[in-house]
Scaffold this motif. Structure first.
Motif, mmCIF file in Angstrom:
data_model
loop_
_atom_site.group_PDB
_atom_site.id
_atom_site.type_symbol
_atom_site.label_atom_id
_atom_site.label_comp_id
_atom_site.label_asym_id
_atom_site.label_seq_id
_atom_site.Cartn_x
_atom_site.Cartn_y
_atom_site.Cartn_z
ATOM 1 N N ALA A 112 0.916 -1.188 0.088
ATOM 2 C CA ALA A 112 0.016 0.014 0.003
ATOM 3 C C ALA A 112 0.813 1.252 -0.158
ATOM 4 O O ALA A 112 0.456 2.305 -0.556
ATOM 5 C CB ALA A 112 -0.896 0.151 1.069
ATOM 6 N N GLU A 113 2.075 1.046 0.541
ATOM 7 C CA GLU A 113 2.859 2.416 0.813
ATOM 8 C C GLU A 113 3.562 2.733 -0.537
ATOM 9 O O GLU A 113 3.542 3.761 -1.037
ATOM 10 C CB GLU A 113 4.143 2.104 1.749
ATOM 11 N N ARG A 114 3.726 1.512 -1.488
ATOM 12 C CA ARG A 114 4.298 1.896 -2.712
ATOM 13 C C ARG A 114 3.299 2.534 -3.817
ATOM 14 O O ARG A 114 3.449 3.271 -4.633
ATOM 15 C CB ARG A 114 4.899 0.396 -3.328
ATOM 16 N N VAL A 115 1.905 1.952 -3.622
ATOM 17 C CA VAL A 115 0.903 2.383 -4.414
ATOM 18 C C VAL A 115 0.944 3.961 -3.991
ATOM 19 O O VAL A 115 0.591 4.725 -5.135
ATOM 20 C CB VAL A 115 -0.210 1.656 -4.024
ATOM 21 N N ASP A 116 0.966 4.225 -2.885
ATOM 22 C CA ASP A 116 0.560 5.980 -2.354
ATOM 23 C C ASP A 116 1.631 6.503 -3.027
ATOM 24 O O ASP A 116 1.671 7.647 -3.241
ATOM 25 C CB ASP A 116 0.605 5.689 -0.958
ATOM 26 N N GLN A 117 3.081 5.881 -2.868
ATOM 27 C CA GLN A 117 4.204 6.534 -3.679
ATOM 28 C C GLN A 117 3.822 6.968 -5.019
ATOM 29 O O GLN A 117 4.329 7.874 -5.686
ATOM 30 C CB GLN A 117 5.522 5.879 -3.437
ATOM 31 N N MET A 118 3.298 5.684 -5.811
ATOM 32 C CA MET A 118 2.956 5.998 -7.464
ATOM 33 C C MET A 118 2.071 7.146 -7.612
ATOM 34 O O MET A 118 2.164 7.720 -8.396
ATOM 35 C CB MET A 118 2.382 4.721 -7.803
ATOM 36 N N ILE A 119 0.976 7.012 -6.512
ATOM 37 C CA ILE A 119 -0.122 8.164 -6.657
ATOM 38 C C ILE A 119 0.471 9.447 -6.443
ATOM 39 O O ILE A 119 0.112 10.398 -7.248
ATOM 40 C CB ILE A 119 -1.137 7.734 -5.782
ATOM 41 N N ALA A 120 1.359 9.611 -5.496
ATOM 42 C CA ALA A 120 1.954 10.915 -5.225
ATOM 43 C C ALA A 120 3.031 11.284 -6.529
ATOM 44 O O ALA A 120 3.043 12.523 -6.845
ATOM 45 C CB ALA A 120 2.623 10.838 -4.077
ATOM 46 N N GLY A 121 3.595 10.302 -7.272
ATOM 47 C CA GLY A 121 4.415 10.506 -8.323
ATOM 48 C C GLY A 121 3.922 11.098 -9.482
ATOM 49 O O GLY A 121 4.082 11.949 -10.215
ATOM 50 N N GLN A 122 2.574 10.904 -9.604
ATOM 51 C CA GLN A 122 1.523 11.155 -10.539
ATOM 52 C C GLN A 122 0.892 12.604 -10.247
ATOM 53 O O GLN A 122 0.023 13.173 -10.922
ATOM 54 C CB GLN A 122 0.725 10.182 -10.964
ATOM 55 N N GLY A 123 1.246 13.220 -9.212
ATOM 56 C CA GLY A 123 0.323 14.290 -8.568
ATOM 57 C C GLY A 123 -0.925 13.948 -8.175
ATOM 58 O O GLY A 123 -1.906 15.109 -8.476
ATOM 59 N N GLY A 124 -1.298 12.706 -8.001
ATOM 60 C CA GLY A 124 -2.739 12.467 -7.402
ATOM 61 C C GLY A 124 -3.762 12.217 -8.679
ATOM 62 O O GLY A 124 -4.921 11.910 -8.495
ATOM 63 N N VAL A 125 -3.218 12.474 -9.843
ATOM 64 C CA VAL A 125 -4.097 12.567 -11.102
ATOM 65 C C VAL A 125 -4.210 11.422 -11.872
ATOM 66 O O VAL A 125 -3.034 10.719 -11.953
ATOM 67 C CB VAL A 125 -3.913 13.761 -11.711
ATOM 68 N N CYS A 126 -5.183 10.842 -12.421
ATOM 69 C CA CYS A 126 -4.986 9.766 -13.493
ATOM 70 C C CYS A 126 -4.335 10.162 -14.712
ATOM 71 O O CYS A 126 -4.579 11.429 -15.239
ATOM 72 C CB CYS A 126 -6.611 9.249 -13.989
ATOM 73 N N VAL A 127 -3.125 9.556 -14.846
ATOM 74 C CA VAL A 127 -2.445 9.954 -15.998
ATOM 75 C C VAL A 127 -2.763 9.958 -17.288
ATOM 76 O O VAL A 127 -2.415 10.371 -18.383
ATOM 77 C CB VAL A 127 -1.069 9.018 -16.064
ATOM 78 N N ILE A 128 -4.160 9.386 -17.705
ATOM 79 C CA ILE A 128 -4.859 9.235 -18.925
ATOM 80 C C ILE A 128 -5.966 10.485 -19.102
ATOM 81 O O ILE A 128 -5.560 11.229 -19.949
ATOM 82 C CB ILE A 128 -5.524 7.866 -19.195
ATOM 83 N N CYS A 129 -6.722 10.719 -18.331
ATOM 84 C CA CYS A 129 -7.772 11.727 -18.642
ATOM 85 C C CYS A 129 -7.405 12.966 -18.059
ATOM 86 O O CYS A 129 -7.655 14.126 -18.423
ATOM 87 C CB CYS A 129 -9.139 11.060 -18.051
ATOM 88 N N LEU A 130 -6.445 12.813 -16.983
ATOM 89 C CA LEU A 130 -6.087 14.141 -16.438
ATOM 90 C C LEU A 130 -7.381 14.969 -15.588
ATOM 91 O O LEU A 130 -7.187 16.012 -15.482
ATOM 92 C CB LEU A 130 -5.207 15.267 -17.290
ATOM 93 N N ARG A 131 -8.239 14.282 -15.303
ATOM 94 C CA ARG A 131 -9.381 14.744 -14.821
ATOM 95 C C ARG A 131 -9.858 14.283 -13.363
ATOM 96 O O ARG A 131 -10.121 15.082 -12.607
ATOM 97 C CB ARG A 131 -10.509 14.596 -15.692
ATOM 98 N N ALA A 132 -9.438 13.073 -13.199
ATOM 99 C CA ALA A 132 -10.100 12.357 -12.168
ATOM 100 C C ALA A 132 -8.666 11.887 -11.098
ATOM 101 O O ALA A 132 -7.742 11.901 -11.573
ATOM 102 C CB ALA A 132 -11.011 11.251 -12.386
ATOM 103 N N GLU A 133 -9.085 11.562 -9.848
ATOM 104 C CA GLU A 133 -8.068 11.267 -8.920
ATOM 105 C C GLU A 133 -7.701 9.790 -9.339
ATOM 106 O O GLU A 133 -8.282 8.908 -9.922
ATOM 107 C CB GLU A 133 -8.756 11.062 -7.639
ATOM 108 N N ALA A 134 -6.429 9.465 -9.184
ATOM 109 C CA ALA A 134 -5.716 8.171 -9.417
ATOM 110 C C ALA A 134 -5.818 7.230 -8.239
ATOM 111 O O ALA A 134 -5.577 7.470 -7.088
ATOM 112 C CB ALA A 134 -4.287 8.387 -9.702
ATOM 113 N N LYS A 135 -6.806 6.130 -8.588
ATOM 114 C CA LYS A 135 -7.341 5.417 -7.247
ATOM 115 C C LYS A 135 -6.965 3.887 -7.767
ATOM 116 O O LYS A 135 -6.816 2.942 -6.862
ATOM 117 C CB LYS A 135 -8.642 5.721 -7.140
ATOM 118 N N HIS A 136 -7.140 3.404 -8.960
ATOM 119 C CA HIS A 136 -6.725 2.074 -9.246
ATOM 120 C C HIS A 136 -5.639 1.653 -9.743
ATOM 121 O O HIS A 136 -5.234 2.399 -10.972
ATOM 122 C CB HIS A 136 -8.223 1.705 -10.146
#
Length: 287
Positions: free
Chosen positions: A25-49
């Protein structure tokens, strides 16, 4: 079992992530933070999945629910995603066919019978299906069969599966063509947005997300052209970057005609080998 999961893995979320993706879970949270918290495809919604390659198991990134689902609807086929973008912009092979045969890039039947003209309690002449087609699309069964005939019975997007659904522009009501369930649903999940479709295609080809030198040393992720540091953009501040990136990809996006041609095969292997190398280095570092 719940107590054992908490003791050994720190909770159910951590257990599921390790079981399905080999990530903490820590690594996933790091990945989300590295993306700025945003979905890298749509750049509109939060990255969660967590998104992963179902063939190799390699984790590709963190997406929003709709983008993650859309990849599955398009069978993770970048060519189909790119063709869907052209289809929505009325400049693909289907639009050219309609223009040659009908003189326009959309199919026009009779005027649609909206709710004001035909309330639901009133019955449109014909069958229930006929009434639905007339109310929603301004088409009758003959129009549908003619449109299917123009497409050879196949989906106007992928040209690989029988067409089942009338596809239309939700803003104008114009009928674009007949689509299969996967393409119709996938375009809807990406909001009928060519920008997101091309970004999704490049994401699968390994062209979207790259690592670049960070200002303070080390590396950071980059997933727009022009490049911007994800850490400097708030979740609701991506609109201008999306617009600029969309213009760029519209100009340059191409994929070889053959799904298994050099572009698809080479980029896929390079990404796969790079992922395996990174996993091996991480294991060695942990020993």
């Amino acid at each position: 079992m719940a107590e054992q999961r908490d003791r050994l893995y720190g909770g159910g979320r951590n257990y599921q992530l390790r079981l399905r993706y080999g990530l903490s879970a820590e690594r996933v949270d790091q990945m989300i933070a590295g993306q700025g918290g945003v979905c890298v495809i749509c750049l509109r919604a939060e990255a969660k999945h967590v998104d992963h390659n179902h063939l190799t198991g390699v984790v590709r990134g963190i997406l929003c629910f709709r983008c993650n689902g859309a990849l599955g609807q398009f069978h993770e086929d970048p060519r189909c995603l790119g063709d869907a973008a052209e289809y929505l912009e009325y400049r693909g092979s289907h639009a050219r066919r309609l223009e040659i045969v009908l003189g326009k890039t959309v199919y026009e039947g009779r005027a649609r019978l909206d709710g004001a003209s035909w309330p639901r309690r009133r019955q449109v002449p014909g069958s229930a299906r006929e009434g639905h087609l007339i109310r929603k699309y301004g088409l009758d069964e003959k129009d549908v069969q003619r449109l299917l005939g123009l497409q050879g019975g196949l989906c106007a997007v992928c040209w690989d599966v029988p067409a089942e659904h009338v596809d239309h522009d939700h803003a104008t009501g114009a009928v674009r063509g007949m689509a299969c369930g996967g393409c119709n649903t996938g375009m809807g999940q990406l909001d009928d947005d060519p920008v997101s479709l091309r970004r999704a295609a490049d994401y699968l080809l390994g062209r979207l997300v790259t690592s670049v030198p960070a200002a303070g040393g080390g590396t950071r992720l980059s997933f727009t052209v022009p490049d911007v540091d994800p850490a400097t953009v708030p979740l609701d501040g991506w609109a201008s970057h999306r617009e600029a990136d969309g213009r760029h990809r519209s100009r340059v996006w191409r994929v070889d005609d053959d799904h298994e041609g050099p572009t698809w095969l080479t980029l896929g292997l390079e990404r796969l080998l790079g992922s395996y190398k990174a996993m091996a280095e991480e294991r060695m570092a942990s020993r």
